[in-house]
Scaffold this motif. Sequence first.
Motif, mmCIF file in Angstrom:
data_model
loop_
_atom_site.group_PDB
_atom_site.id
_atom_site.type_symbol
_atom_site.label_atom_id
_atom_site.label_comp_id
_atom_site.label_asym_id
_atom_site.label_seq_id
_atom_site.Cartn_x
_atom_site.Cartn_y
_atom_site.Cartn_z
ATOM 1 N N THR A 118 0.835 -1.206 0.000
ATOM 2 C CA THR A 118 0.000 0.000 0.000
ATOM 3 C C THR A 118 0.866 1.251 0.000
ATOM 4 N N ALA A 119 1.897 1.264 0.833
ATOM 5 C CA ALA A 119 2.798 2.426 0.879
ATOM 6 C C ALA A 119 3.512 2.602 -0.454
ATOM 7 N N GLU A 120 3.943 1.512 -1.057
ATOM 8 C CA GLU A 120 4.602 1.590 -2.365
ATOM 9 C C GLU A 120 3.663 2.170 -3.410
ATOM 10 N N SER A 121 2.397 1.770 -3.349
ATOM 11 C CA SER A 121 1.398 2.272 -4.295
ATOM 12 C C SER A 121 1.184 3.775 -4.118
ATOM 13 N N TYR A 143 -0.988 7.231 8.410
ATOM 14 C CA TYR A 143 0.206 6.544 7.930
ATOM 15 C C TYR A 143 0.443 6.847 6.453
ATOM 16 N N CYS A 144 -0.642 7.081 5.711
ATOM 17 C CA CYS A 144 -0.533 7.344 4.269
ATOM 18 C C CYS A 144 0.320 8.567 3.967
ATOM 19 N N THR A 145 0.445 9.465 4.928
ATOM 20 C CA THR A 145 1.233 10.667 4.706
ATOM 21 C C THR A 145 2.701 10.357 4.479
ATOM 22 N N TYR A 146 3.227 9.363 5.167
ATOM 23 C CA TYR A 146 4.658 9.056 5.031
ATOM 24 C C TYR A 146 5.031 8.680 3.592
ATOM 25 N N PRO A 147 4.393 7.676 2.970
ATOM 26 C CA PRO A 147 4.764 7.397 1.572
ATOM 27 C C PRO A 147 4.402 8.530 0.624
ATOM 28 N N ALA A 148 3.331 9.276 0.923
ATOM 29 C CA ALA A 148 2.974 10.412 0.074
ATOM 30 C C ALA A 148 4.045 11.493 0.149
ATOM 31 N N PHE A 149 4.573 11.733 1.323
ATOM 32 C CA PHE A 149 5.658 12.699 1.526
ATOM 33 C C PHE A 149 6.873 12.314 0.684
ATOM 34 N N GLU A 150 7.253 11.042 0.740
ATOM 35 C CA GLU A 150 8.390 10.585 -0.058
ATOM 36 C C GLU A 150 8.074 10.649 -1.546
ATOM 37 N N GLY A 151 6.846 10.282 -1.916
ATOM 38 C CA GLY A 151 6.457 10.339 -3.318
ATOM 39 C C GLY A 151 6.517 11.756 -3.861
ATOM 40 N N PHE A 152 6.061 12.721 -3.064
ATOM 41 C CA PHE A 152 6.139 14.121 -3.487
ATOM 42 C C PHE A 152 7.589 14.527 -3.704
ATOM 43 N N ALA A 153 8.474 14.165 -2.777
ATOM 44 C CA ALA A 153 9.882 14.524 -2.911
ATOM 45 C C ALA A 153 10.471 13.921 -4.186
ATOM 46 N N GLU A 154 10.180 12.653 -4.428
ATOM 47 C CA GLU A 154 10.715 11.981 -5.612
ATOM 48 C C GLU A 154 10.172 12.613 -6.896
ATOM 49 N N GLY A 155 8.881 12.831 -6.944
ATOM 50 C CA GLY A 155 8.266 13.338 -8.160
ATOM 51 C C GLY A 155 8.600 14.780 -8.467
ATOM 52 N N SER A 156 8.749 15.592 -7.426
ATOM 53 C CA SER A 156 9.030 17.016 -7.625
ATOM 54 C C SER A 156 10.503 17.285 -7.852
ATOM 55 N N GLY A 185 0.651 6.301 13.986
ATOM 56 C CA GLY A 185 1.373 7.066 14.996
ATOM 57 C C GLY A 185 2.862 7.190 14.710
ATOM 58 N N SER A 186 3.298 6.665 13.549
ATOM 59 C CA SER A 186 4.731 6.696 13.235
ATOM 60 C C SER A 186 5.052 7.476 11.975
ATOM 61 N N SER A 187 4.045 8.054 11.328
ATOM 62 C CA SER A 187 4.265 8.666 10.011
ATOM 63 C C SER A 187 5.270 9.809 10.049
ATOM 64 N N THR A 188 5.183 10.662 11.055
ATOM 65 C CA THR A 188 6.106 11.799 11.130
ATOM 66 C C THR A 188 7.517 11.329 11.453
ATOM 67 N N HIS A 189 7.633 10.330 12.294
ATOM 68 C CA HIS A 189 8.952 9.746 12.569
ATOM 69 C C HIS A 189 9.616 9.291 11.279
ATOM 70 N N HIS A 190 8.866 8.578 10.438
ATOM 71 C CA HIS A 190 9.454 8.060 9.203
ATOM 72 C C HIS A 190 9.783 9.183 8.224
ATOM 73 N N ALA A 191 8.943 10.201 8.147
ATOM 74 C CA ALA A 191 9.240 11.339 7.265
ATOM 75 C C ALA A 191 10.509 12.045 7.719
ATOM 76 N N ALA A 192 10.636 12.271 9.027
ATOM 77 C CA ALA A 192 11.812 12.959 9.562
ATOM 78 C C ALA A 192 13.066 12.108 9.446
ATOM 79 N N ASP A 193 12.888 10.796 9.424
ATOM 80 C CA ASP A 193 14.014 9.865 9.344
ATOM 81 C C ASP A 193 14.386 9.539 7.903
ATOM 82 N N SER A 194 13.630 10.064 6.947
ATOM 83 C CA SER A 194 13.885 9.784 5.534
ATOM 84 C C SER A 194 15.075 10.590 5.029
#
Length: 333
Positions: A118-121, A143-156, A185-194
Amino acid sequence: MSDDSPAARFHERISGSDVELAYAGLNTFLKGEPRDVEALEGVDVGVLGAPYDGAVSNRPGARYGPEAIRRASGWWAYLSGYKGGLTNIGTGEEVDFSSFSVADCGDVPIFPMDHETTAESIRAHVATVAQRAFPVLLGGDHYCTYPAFEGFAEGSGADSVGLVQIDAHTDTVAESAVFGEHFHGSSTHHAADSTYSDYEHVSQVGIRGYESPHFFEFADETGLNLYTMDDVREEGIERVVERAVEAASEGTDAVYVTFDVDAVDPSVAPGTGTPVPGGLSAREALSTMRVLGSHDAVGAVDLMEVSPPYDPTEGTQRLAAYLLVTFLEAKFA
């Protein structure tokens, strides 16, 4: 449609008055044209839904959020089309929601029992939209915010991305004995750790309730830009949000905005999975989106955790749609 068909003759007769009602037609965000994520050339805003709530720690139901937000958003498209534009009473500005183009790319493929796929999608679809248009994601649990955050960074193509999070909770849990490392409850942790960010470029507004032991020490040590509800009451929402977005944007290429609807007081927005009393008023929430939408650094936005089953009045999804409309008005109209 054939020029001599009964339907064609009917449309010719009422030409100029065939405005689509809010509750009729396709259920797309702001009545935007349905498009594939790879067909967004010339489009300002690309909308995606993430009907996933497999990572919640409390009440489910956010899987129904995207559909409900889309349905509620039809009202502004109808009003703007019916009246040929609108006057925003709060700002005094003339607004025509047809002045910027919105395409609804539907929901990303979701795999309810597989958070990794799901996160990959989500990551892949948001990245594809970000290459072509301004991404708007309708959640779904946070939780969906974490992969979306990374997807935005990659795409932009951004090397560094700040995060402005409007929320009751910080979502900074690195690992839970019950839910593991990947839950809402971990989405911001993963975004900050990316590779794209760190806590010094994360700003959080509206935090209240309870967090982990020694949380304020954690915030000081990591450089997290924390603005609690007490800060909002003392300084005013506009000033707090301005400080938050400036901190997130300093030294970054772009800012991603995530709005968890539980940031709003549950007396106003009860349709969410983990409500916490003492939150933002509707006015404060709308002001938040107006400030964020006006900031040049902001390159993507999501709205998460709308759970329609807990609000029979449909007020929560209506407010969620209003928040996104306010944001897009400030950004594009």
